[in-house]
Design an enzyme around this catalytic site. Structure first.
Site, mmCIF file in Angstrom:
data_model
loop_
_atom_site.group_PDB
_atom_site.id
_atom_site.type_symbol
_atom_site.label_atom_id
_atom_site.label_comp_id
_atom_site.label_asym_id
_atom_site.label_seq_id
_atom_site.Cartn_x
_atom_site.Cartn_y
_atom_site.Cartn_z
ATOM 1 N N CYS A 187 76.038 32.322 38.809
ATOM 2 C CA CYS A 187 75.149 32.396 39.972
ATOM 3 C C CYS A 187 75.853 33.003 41.174
ATOM 4 O O CYS A 187 75.205 33.549 42.068
ATOM 5 C CB CYS A 187 74.599 31.015 40.306
ATOM 6 S SG CYS A 187 75.867 29.774 40.626
ATOM 7 N N GLU A 195 68.041 38.365 39.471
ATOM 8 C CA GLU A 195 69.311 37.930 38.885
ATOM 9 C C GLU A 195 69.405 38.424 37.436
ATOM 10 O O GLU A 195 68.712 37.933 36.557
ATOM 11 C CB GLU A 195 69.412 36.407 38.943
ATOM 12 C CG GLU A 195 70.805 35.893 38.671
ATOM 13 C CD GLU A 195 70.911 34.393 38.911
ATOM 14 O OE1 GLU A 195 71.984 33.945 39.343
ATOM 15 O OE2 GLU A 195 69.928 33.671 38.672
ATOM 16 N N LYS A 229 71.766 15.431 31.088
ATOM 17 C CA LYS A 229 71.309 16.313 30.018
ATOM 18 C C LYS A 229 72.024 17.654 30.141
ATOM 19 O O LYS A 229 71.715 18.466 31.009
ATOM 20 C CB LYS A 229 69.799 16.565 30.078
ATOM 21 C CG LYS A 229 69.280 17.253 28.784
ATOM 22 C CD LYS A 229 67.966 17.953 28.972
ATOM 23 C CE LYS A 229 68.115 19.387 29.416
ATOM 24 N NZ LYS A 229 68.798 20.276 28.417
ATOM 25 N N GLY A 260 70.515 25.502 37.554
ATOM 26 C CA GLY A 260 69.927 26.415 36.585
ATOM 27 C C GLY A 260 69.189 27.534 37.298
ATOM 28 O O GLY A 260 69.452 27.838 38.467
ATOM 29 N N SER A 261 68.243 28.134 36.616
ATOM 30 C CA SER A 261 67.507 29.262 37.181
ATOM 31 C C SER A 261 66.550 28.795 38.272
ATOM 32 O O SER A 261 66.105 27.637 38.296
ATOM 33 C CB SER A 261 66.720 29.981 36.087
ATOM 34 O OG SER A 261 65.639 29.169 35.636
ATOM 35 N N GLU A 287 70.776 23.584 42.632
ATOM 36 C CA GLU A 287 71.694 24.715 42.763
ATOM 37 C C GLU A 287 71.181 25.784 41.821
ATOM 38 O O GLU A 287 71.255 25.638 40.602
ATOM 39 C CB GLU A 287 73.128 24.293 42.429
ATOM 40 C CG GLU A 287 74.180 25.249 42.971
ATOM 41 C CD GLU A 287 74.360 26.463 42.097
ATOM 42 O OE1 GLU A 287 73.898 27.559 42.504
ATOM 43 O OE2 GLU A 287 74.955 26.330 41.031
#
Length: 502
Positions: free
Chosen positions: A298, A396, A189, A242-243, A264
């Protein structure tokens, strides 16, 4: 004054329509709805994807399950899988310009950067192809004359791969080829903001000869599609980038059926700079680390931890070089910083800057959104006088915003670097290699760069400590992450019965 590159209107662009890949066929969503992607650098609809549903995800998982259980992919030899991955790499290279254009226009990244990412992705596919032939287990003939132990590595099964919008093709390439090399089947996805290049990858894999059902691609939102991919009992593993917030949710969803999880996640990466560093090289690396991919990375070097003796000089030099960075049209080959992914994300970045100002930080450069007539852009921004407890130093931002902190002793620098929840990467700059190794050993992060920043190679593992994630991507052990180990304990000769009297 920020150097800008005016976006050109895409007057002759025709919106590209995509379908989903399920069991080797291109299909529409059962719900009949679509998602439109407006180019962040040009303000026009450039792509239209299927709005996948939970039922679409279920169909894709069922296809991947069949393709694994009937052996059409895991029962191939490593050489056969390797050859197909190598063919896919060649086809990716042949369509690199098309793929880079899609990533640039959908994500807002500069086209020159997107092309470089495609080159890196091709190398990763070729590296994974080599690992497909090298995956092996172990044997133990030291357990006694009556015992032989063999440890097998077997593909874990069906893997859900969920990727973000900031590096659409590169990140799917850090996951998918390794899962395929191990013999897994997959459901992918991509982000609903940047699905185009992943769908073209589906075309490439079919052309390369990957059997139906081995790779399925379902587009849609996280709550509708991603949650099903993380909870469905037919999935054996989830690989997510992602976050950190969504990573926690993914892990909780996967825990319902005790799936293996690889995550990750976010980063708030420091660069620690000592007075004896080569400041000419560092200043260039600092600007690159802060503004690469508009800071939507990131690995961004978003925290500078400068020794007090050089802080003012270095901050001024970084500000002067930052003024030369070209911001604007993602399709202009001279652009270095492209568009921000959505208007909502631009507001979030601006909110961090204003919050830092209210907390006492100074603005050494930028600090404002740029009106270039089309799309949404943020000026390269440097915040001075940042304290370790400020939100902008701990959270972040995911934008072209650089926070400058200071230290006096090595111990203080390490303490500041380790004081946050993240531990993805870090940098240290000093001509004294003892200093570099001390920082490298004691800063808790998955990658420590010494006198450079954001270098990488397919052979080097990538991943984080703490809330930056679980597991590692890339490197020779990446393919092993998609496997289970099985012990075969073999007895040789007669065995003494337990119940017989002695």
């Amino acid at each position: 004054m920020t150097v800008t590159v005016q976006p050109r209107a895409l007057t002759d662009y025709k919106t590209r329509d995509f379908r989903m890949l399920v069991d080797g066929s291109w299909v529409e969503s059962e719900g009949g709805s679509t998602l439109e992607r407006v180019a962040p650098g040009h303000g026009v609809t450039v792509s239209r994807y299927q709005a996948g549903t939970r039922r679409d995800a279920e169909r894709a998982i069922a296809a991947a399950r069949r393709a694994f259980d009937d052996g059409r992919w895991p029962n191939m030899t490593g050489a056969e899988r390797s050859n197909l991955l190598l063919k896919a790499a060649d086809l990716i290279a042949a369509r690199a310009d098309e793929l880079a254009y899609l990533d640039a226009i959908e994500s807002g990244k500069p086209i020159s950067q997107a092309k470089a990412e495609l080159g890196g992705a091709v190398d990763i596919w070729r590296y994974a192809a080599a690992l497909a032939r090298d995956l092996h287990g172990e044997s133990y003939n030291t357990l006694g004359q009556g015992t032989l132990g063999v440890v097998l590595r077997e593909a874990i099964g069906v893997v859900s791969i969920i990727t973000p919008w900031n590096f659409p093709f590169l990140i799917v390439s850090q996951k998918l080829p390794f899962a395929l090399a191990a013999g897994c089947t997959t459901v992918v996805k991509p982000s609903e903001l940047t699905s185009g290049s992943t769908l073209v990858l589906g075309e490439i894999l079919l052309e390369a000869g990957v059997p139906a059902g081995v790779v399925n691609i379902v587009t849609g939102t996280g709550p509708e599609v991603g949650s099903m991919m993380a909870t469905h009992p037919g999935v054996d593993m989830v690989s997510f980038t992602g976050s950190t917030g969504v990573g926690r949710l993914t892990m909780a969803n996967a825990a319902q059926t005790l799936k293996k999880v690889s995550l990750e996640l976010g980063g708030k990466n420091p660069q620690i700079v000592f007075p004896d560093a080569n400041l000419d090289e560092f200043v260039d690396a600092a600007v690159f680390g802060a503004y690469f991919n508009a800071g939507e990375c990131c690995n961004a070097g978003s925290r500078l931890i400068l020794h007090r003796d050089i802080a003012d000089e270095v901050t001024a030099r970084i500000a002067e070089l930052s003024k030369k960075v070209k911001v604007g049209d993602p399709l202009d080959p001279t652009t270095q910083v492209g568009a921000i992914i959505t208007p909502q994300h631009l507001e979030k970045i601006a909110g961090y800057v204003s919050g830092a100002r209210e907390s006492g930080a100074g603005i050494a450069l930028g600090g404002e959104a740029l009106d270039l007539g089309l799309g949404q852009f943020m000026a390269p921004t440097i915040l001075s006088g940042v304290k370790p407890d400020m939100a902008v130093a701990r959270e972040e931002v995911f934008g072209p915003v650089l926070s400058v902190l200071t230290f006096e002793t090595t111990e203080e620098a390490i303490r500041i670097a380790n004081s946050i929840d993240y531990g993805l990467s870090a940098g240290v700059w000093s001509r004294d290699f003892d200093t570099c190794l001390t920082i490298g050993r004691r800063v808790r992060a998955g990658t420590i760069w010494m006198n450079t920043f954001m270098d990488g190679a397919s052979e080097l593992p990538f991943g984080g400590y703490k809330q930056s994630g679980l597991g590692r991507e890339l490197g020779r052990h990446a393919v092993e992450d998609y496997t289970e180990t099985k012990t075969l304990n073999m007895h040789i000769g007669a065995r003494t019965n337990w119940w017989m009297p002695r």
